[in-house]
Write a protein that holds these residues in place. Structure first.
Motif, PDB file in Angstrom:
ATOM      1  N   THR A   1       1.549 104.734 -44.598  1.00  0.00           N
ATOM      2  CA  THR A   1       0.876 103.979 -45.737  1.00  0.00           C
ATOM      3  C   THR A   1       1.647 103.351 -46.350  1.00  0.00           C
ATOM      4  O   THR A   1       1.454 102.254 -47.356  1.00  0.00           O
ATOM      5  CB  THR A   1      -0.139 104.192 -45.519  1.00  0.00           C
ATOM      6  N   ASN A   2       2.193 104.875 -47.603  1.00  0.00           N
ATOM      7  CA  ASN A   2       3.118 104.403 -48.369  1.00  0.00           C
ATOM      8  C   ASN A   2       4.634 103.885 -48.071  1.00  0.00           C
ATOM      9  O   ASN A   2       5.295 103.557 -49.773  1.00  0.00           O
ATOM     10  CB  ASN A   2       3.185 105.768 -49.845  1.00  0.00           C
ATOM     11  N   MET A   3       4.854 102.983 -47.947  1.00  0.00           N
ATOM     12  CA  MET A   3       5.958 102.655 -47.570  1.00  0.00           C
ATOM     13  C   MET A   3       5.965 101.317 -47.897  1.00  0.00           C
ATOM     14  O   MET A   3       7.256 100.597 -48.550  1.00  0.00           O
ATOM     15  CB  MET A   3       6.476 102.417 -45.995  1.00  0.00           C
ATOM     16  N   ALA A   4       5.251 100.713 -48.079  1.00  0.00           N
ATOM     17  CA  ALA A   4       4.846  99.108 -49.205  1.00  0.00           C
ATOM     18  C   ALA A   4       5.678  99.675 -50.474  1.00  0.00           C
ATOM     19  O   ALA A   4       6.241  98.936 -51.011  1.00  0.00           O
ATOM     20  CB  ALA A   4       3.868  97.973 -49.221  1.00  0.00           C
ATOM     21  N   ALA A   5       4.942 100.542 -51.426  1.00  0.00           N
ATOM     22  CA  ALA A   5       5.074 101.053 -52.519  1.00  0.00           C
ATOM     23  C   ALA A   5       6.892 102.054 -52.485  1.00  0.00           C
ATOM     24  O   ALA A   5       7.143 101.110 -53.293  1.00  0.00           O
ATOM     25  CB  ALA A   5       4.378 101.998 -53.000  1.00  0.00           C
ATOM     26  N   GLY A   6       7.429 102.065 -51.685  1.00  0.00           N
ATOM     27  CA  GLY A   6       8.135 102.968 -51.704  1.00  0.00           C
ATOM     28  C   GLY A   6       8.811 101.673 -51.308  1.00  0.00           C
ATOM     29  O   GLY A   6      10.875 101.748 -52.093  1.00  0.00           O
ATOM     30  N   SER A   7       9.100 100.995 -50.868  1.00  0.00           N
ATOM     31  CA  SER A   7      10.319 100.022 -50.238  1.00  0.00           C
ATOM     32  C   SER A   7       9.979  98.478 -51.941  1.00  0.00           C
ATOM     33  O   SER A   7      11.376  98.556 -51.936  1.00  0.00           O
ATOM     34  CB  SER A   7       9.834  98.857 -49.481  1.00  0.00           C
ATOM     35  N   ILE A   8       9.204  98.347 -52.329  1.00  0.00           N
ATOM     36  CA  ILE A   8       9.310  97.537 -53.314  1.00  0.00           C
ATOM     37  C   ILE A   8       9.815  98.476 -54.138  1.00  0.00           C
ATOM     38  O   ILE A   8      10.843  97.690 -55.250  1.00  0.00           O
ATOM     39  CB  ILE A   8       8.397  97.122 -53.730  1.00  0.00           C
ATOM     40  N   ALA A   9       9.873  99.573 -54.566  1.00  0.00           N
ATOM     41  CA  ALA A   9      10.401 100.045 -55.692  1.00  0.00           C
ATOM     42  C   ALA A   9      12.074  99.648 -55.209  1.00  0.00           C
ATOM     43  O   ALA A   9      12.559  99.582 -56.219  1.00  0.00           O
ATOM     44  CB  ALA A   9      10.232 101.408 -55.711  1.00  0.00           C
ATOM     45  N   MET A  10      12.718 100.374 -53.520  1.00  0.00           N
ATOM     46  CA  MET A  10      13.169 100.260 -53.264  1.00  0.00           C
ATOM     47  C   MET A  10      14.483  98.970 -53.741  1.00  0.00           C
ATOM     48  O   MET A  10      15.135  99.375 -54.831  1.00  0.00           O
ATOM     49  CB  MET A  10      14.465 100.947 -52.848  1.00  0.00           C
ATOM     50  N   LYS A  11      13.280  98.325 -53.611  1.00  0.00           N
ATOM     51  CA  LYS A  11      13.889  96.502 -53.801  1.00  0.00           C
ATOM     52  C   LYS A  11      14.646  96.450 -55.223  1.00  0.00           C
ATOM     53  O   LYS A  11      15.408  95.952 -55.540  1.00  0.00           O
ATOM     54  CB  LYS A  11      13.138  95.831 -53.412  1.00  0.00           C
ATOM     55  N   TYR A  12      13.916  97.107 -56.886  1.00  0.00           N
ATOM     56  CA  TYR A  12      13.878  96.618 -57.558  1.00  0.00           C
ATOM     57  C   TYR A  12      14.814  97.942 -58.409  1.00  0.00           C
ATOM     58  O   TYR A  12      14.873  97.272 -59.373  1.00  0.00           O
ATOM     59  CB  TYR A  12      12.889  96.256 -58.644  1.00  0.00           C
ATOM     60  N   GLY A  13      14.425  98.962 -58.190  1.00  0.00           N
ATOM     61  CA  GLY A  13      15.030 100.228 -58.493  1.00  0.00           C
ATOM     62  C   GLY A  13      14.388 100.559 -60.092  1.00  0.00           C
ATOM     63  O   GLY A  13      14.306 101.020 -60.823  1.00  0.00           O
ATOM     64  N   PHE A  14      12.623  99.970 -59.666  1.00  0.00           N
ATOM     65  CA  PHE A  14      11.591 100.392 -60.256  1.00  0.00           C
ATOM     66  C   PHE A  14      11.137 102.467 -60.051  1.00  0.00           C
ATOM     67  O   PHE A  14      11.161 102.561 -58.655  1.00  0.00           O
ATOM     68  CB  PHE A  14      10.470  99.280 -60.087  1.00  0.00           C
ATOM     69  N   LYS A  15      11.987 102.425 -61.279  1.00  0.00           N
ATOM     70  CA  LYS A  15      11.312 104.512 -61.060  1.00  0.00           C
ATOM     71  C   LYS A  15      10.458 104.962 -61.664  1.00  0.00           C
ATOM     72  O   LYS A  15      10.131 106.447 -61.502  1.00  0.00           O
ATOM     73  CB  LYS A  15      13.100 105.109 -61.259  1.00  0.00           C
ATOM     74  N   GLY A  16       9.311 104.590 -61.986  1.00  0.00           N
ATOM     75  CA  GLY A  16       8.336 105.248 -62.300  1.00  0.00           C
ATOM     76  C   GLY A  16       7.225 105.356 -61.780  1.00  0.00           C
ATOM     77  O   GLY A  16       7.593 105.708 -60.256  1.00  0.00           O
ATOM     78  N   VAL A  17       6.061 105.750 -62.317  1.00  0.00           N
ATOM     79  CA  VAL A  17       4.899 106.295 -61.090  1.00  0.00           C
ATOM     80  C   VAL A  17       4.596 105.477 -59.892  1.00  0.00           C
ATOM     81  O   VAL A  17       5.840 103.975 -60.218  1.00  0.00           O
ATOM     82  CB  VAL A  17       3.326 106.290 -61.621  1.00  0.00           C
ATOM     83  N   ASN A  18       4.963 105.468 -58.425  1.00  0.00           N
ATOM     84  CA  ASN A  18       5.218 105.581 -57.685  1.00  0.00           C
ATOM     85  C   ASN A  18       4.233 105.790 -56.244  1.00  0.00           C
ATOM     86  O   ASN A  18       3.903 106.840 -56.558  1.00  0.00           O
ATOM     87  CB  ASN A  18       6.289 105.401 -57.437  1.00  0.00           C
ATOM     88  N   TYR A  19       3.468 104.934 -56.084  1.00  0.00           N
ATOM     89  CA  TYR A  19       2.739 105.783 -55.158  1.00  0.00           C
ATOM     90  C   TYR A  19       1.409 104.540 -54.217  1.00  0.00           C
ATOM     91  O   TYR A  19       1.659 104.043 -54.580  1.00  0.00           O
ATOM     92  CB  TYR A  19       1.604 106.724 -55.005  1.00  0.00           C
ATOM     93  N   ALA A  20       0.855 104.916 -53.640  1.00  0.00           N
ATOM     94  CA  ALA A  20      -0.575 104.234 -52.264  1.00  0.00           C
ATOM     95  C   ALA A  20      -1.248 104.599 -52.322  1.00  0.00           C
ATOM     96  O   ALA A  20      -1.638 105.774 -51.848  1.00  0.00           O
ATOM     97  CB  ALA A  20       0.639 103.888 -51.313  1.00  0.00           C
ATOM     98  N   PRO A  21      -2.643 104.547 -53.351  1.00  0.00           N
ATOM     99  CA  PRO A  21      -3.986 104.476 -52.559  1.00  0.00           C
ATOM    100  C   PRO A  21      -4.754 104.292 -51.440  1.00  0.00           C
ATOM    101  O   PRO A  21      -3.861 103.255 -50.755  1.00  0.00           O
ATOM    102  CB  PRO A  21      -4.292 104.276 -53.896  1.00  0.00           C
ATOM    103  N   VAL A  22      -5.286 104.786 -50.969  1.00  0.00           N
ATOM    104  CA  VAL A  22      -5.918 104.672 -49.766  1.00  0.00           C
ATOM    105  C   VAL A  22      -7.619 104.816 -49.644  1.00  0.00           C
ATOM    106  O   VAL A  22      -8.017 105.752 -49.885  1.00  0.00           O
ATOM    107  CB  VAL A  22      -5.438 105.253 -48.148  1.00  0.00           C
ATOM    108  N   THR A  23      -7.889 104.031 -50.211  1.00  0.00           N
ATOM    109  CA  THR A  23      -9.298 103.841 -50.025  1.00  0.00           C
ATOM    110  C   THR A  23      -9.923 102.743 -49.306  1.00  0.00           C
ATOM    111  O   THR A  23     -10.684 102.251 -49.626  1.00  0.00           O
ATOM    112  CB  THR A  23      -9.929 104.026 -51.710  1.00  0.00           C
ATOM    113  N   ALA A  24      -9.453 102.006 -48.012  1.00  0.00           N
ATOM    114  CA  ALA A  24     -10.261 101.579 -47.584  1.00  0.00           C
ATOM    115  C   ALA A  24     -10.095 100.017 -47.795  1.00  0.00           C
ATOM    116  O   ALA A  24      -9.146  99.572 -48.415  1.00  0.00           O
ATOM    117  CB  ALA A  24     -11.742 101.806 -46.110  1.00  0.00           C
ATOM    118  N   CYS A  25     -11.255  99.533 -47.612  1.00  0.00           N
ATOM    119  CA  CYS A  25     -11.285  97.761 -48.082  1.00  0.00           C
ATOM    120  C   CYS A  25     -11.075  98.264 -50.173  1.00  0.00           C
ATOM    121  O   CYS A  25     -11.484  96.610 -51.128  1.00  0.00           O
ATOM    122  CB  CYS A  25     -13.057  97.524 -47.969  1.00  0.00           C
ATOM    123  N   ALA A  26     -11.673  99.290 -51.246  1.00  0.00           N
ATOM    124  CA  ALA A  26     -11.313  99.159 -52.183  1.00  0.00           C
ATOM    125  C   ALA A  26      -9.875  99.657 -52.672  1.00  0.00           C
ATOM    126  O   ALA A  26      -8.784  99.574 -53.825  1.00  0.00           O
ATOM    127  CB  ALA A  26     -12.723  99.925 -53.109  1.00  0.00           C
TER     128      ALA A  26
END
Length: 411
Positions: free
Chosen positions: A138-163
């Motif tokens: 699930t976290n790969m979207a956040a990781g992929s976007i960061a890698m595409k742009y070189g954004f190195k700050g806070v990086n994670y993927a919340p997982v709370t179903a529909c929220a």
């Protein structure tokens, strides 16, 4: 405390694959619900979904990249590409460790999981793709976007179903407000319209089995009988106000409040008294520095399930008292279906654009009044109204509640 504004947005949705086309559909009351095309539904009780249409991933990926990227991540990266282009900068002037990415998904790479498990059963473990794990997590979207742009700050993927993506946006807002970041790319994505996924949701009696596309996703209607699965991705660029002003950025809206609570009640049912959802709304408008009567519009979670719409109505009455009777409330899931982990982000875009343009979207398809859902759900069509504050609700399985408060931007 820093002020936080939205300076870029991107959307891949069942009713448009850009923000402009998506919001044009919202304003015209167009839904994206149709017979499922991604698999044969002959043996399924569920025939309808809100699939993304006219999406060409080759606009965003080369063929090699595409083979290694699950559909949920394709939506996320495509929406992020739009959002970063829309905001007009890649933030080269900032320390890359001050630019974050908080992007979640309720389920992650469900298509990859299904495909690779079938391959495992048919051909054995040695035939499972070496990319199986990085494609489905699930976290790969956040990781992929960061890698595409070189954004190195806070990086994670919340997982709370529909929220999920409302929590992502709320946490991004707080990171900037309290000085931990200058900009954050945030939102969510989902691609769970698969035979296996639909079977699971259907067997727990969560999905609508109607074959009438115009009476399938009908939030707050007495004949509602389950949600319609949607898919897509939505990404927002949040930015500290002074930096945005200094570079002459266009500003869609300001985020001014965030409430996050838990029901601690049931795996799938909301609290019948709506206490957790009510508290999330109260926290959001209190952080915004306003009283309940200043909120003009609520984009409801409004899933078109019997329990959610009833209990969310109770929660709104609890959070707003007498003002609940004069609030405008609508569920744009009547048009998009339920995008699960991407729902909060696509609905945040609705709120930002509604504040900017002075409109309130309708709850379409509504026909039969429910005495237990007796508030103003904007069922007559698009309403033109200048609004100053809007709240977006997201309520997830497990009792996860998130409310975001948006303000019409004024310098």
């Amino acid at each position: 405390m820093k002020r936080v504004v939205i300076t870029g947005m991107g959307a891949i949705s069942p009713i448009g694959t850009t923000v402009d086309s998506f919001f044009d559909s919202i304003k015209s009351g167009k839904h994206g619900i149709a017979p499922i095309t991604s698999y044969d539904t002959s043996n399924s009780e569920v025939k309808l979904a809100a699939e993304v249409k006219d999406f060409d991933p080759l606009q965003y990926f080369d063929k090699k990249e595409l083979r290694r990227t699950d559909r949920f991540n394709q939506f996320a990266i495509a929406a992020a590409t739009q959002a970063v282009e829309d905001c007009g900068t890649k933030f080269e002037d900032l320390d890359p460790f001050r630019i974050g990415v908080i992007v979640g998904s309720g389920i992650g790479g469900f298509q990859t999981i299904e495909q690779e498990y079938n391959k495992f059963l048919e051909k054995g473990g040695n035939r499972v793709s070496v990319f199986f794990v990085p494609m489905m997590i699930t976290n790969m979207a956040a990781g992929s976007i960061a890698m595409k742009y070189g954004f190195k700050g806070v990086n994670y993927a919340p997982v709370t179903a529909c929220a999920t993506s409302s929590h992502a946006i709320g946490e991004a807002f707080r990171a900037i407000k309290h000085g931990y970041a200058d900009a954050v790319v945030t939102g969510g994505s989902e691609a769970a319209i698969t035979e296996f996924s639909i079977a699971g949701f259907n067997n727990m009696k969560a999905l609508c089995q109607s074959e009438d596309v115009n009476r399938a996703s009908i939030p707050f209607d007495k004949e509602r009988n389950g949600f319609v699965m949607g898919e897509g991705g939505a990404i927002l660029v949040l930015e500290e106000l002074e930096h945005a002003k200094a570079r002459g950025a266009k500003i869609y809206a300001e985020i001014v409040g965030y409430g996050a609570t838990g029901d601690a009640y049931h795996m799938t049912s909301p609290d019948p008294e709506g206490r957790g959802a009510a508290k999330a709304m109260e926290l959001a408008y209190t952080e915004a520095g306003i009283t309940a009567d200043k909120v003009d519009y609520i984009n409801a979670h409004g899933t078109s399930t019997g329990l959610n719409d009833k209990y969310e109505t109770i929660a709104i009455k609890s959070a707003f008292g007498d003002h609940a009777n004069t609030l405008a409330i609508s569920s744009t899931k009547s048009m998009t279906g339920h995008l699960l982990g991407a729902a909060g982000a696509i609905e945040a875009i609705v709120c930002a654009k509604s504040l900017q343009e002075g409109i309130i979207p309708a709850t379409i398809g509504y026909q039969v009044a429910d005495e237990e859902c007796d508030l103003d759900y904007v069922t007559e069509g698009l309403r033109k109204q200048d609004i100053q504050y809007a709240i977006s609700n997201s309520l997830g399985f497990g009792g996860h509640n998130a409310s975001l408060c948006f303000k019409k931007y004024q310098d």
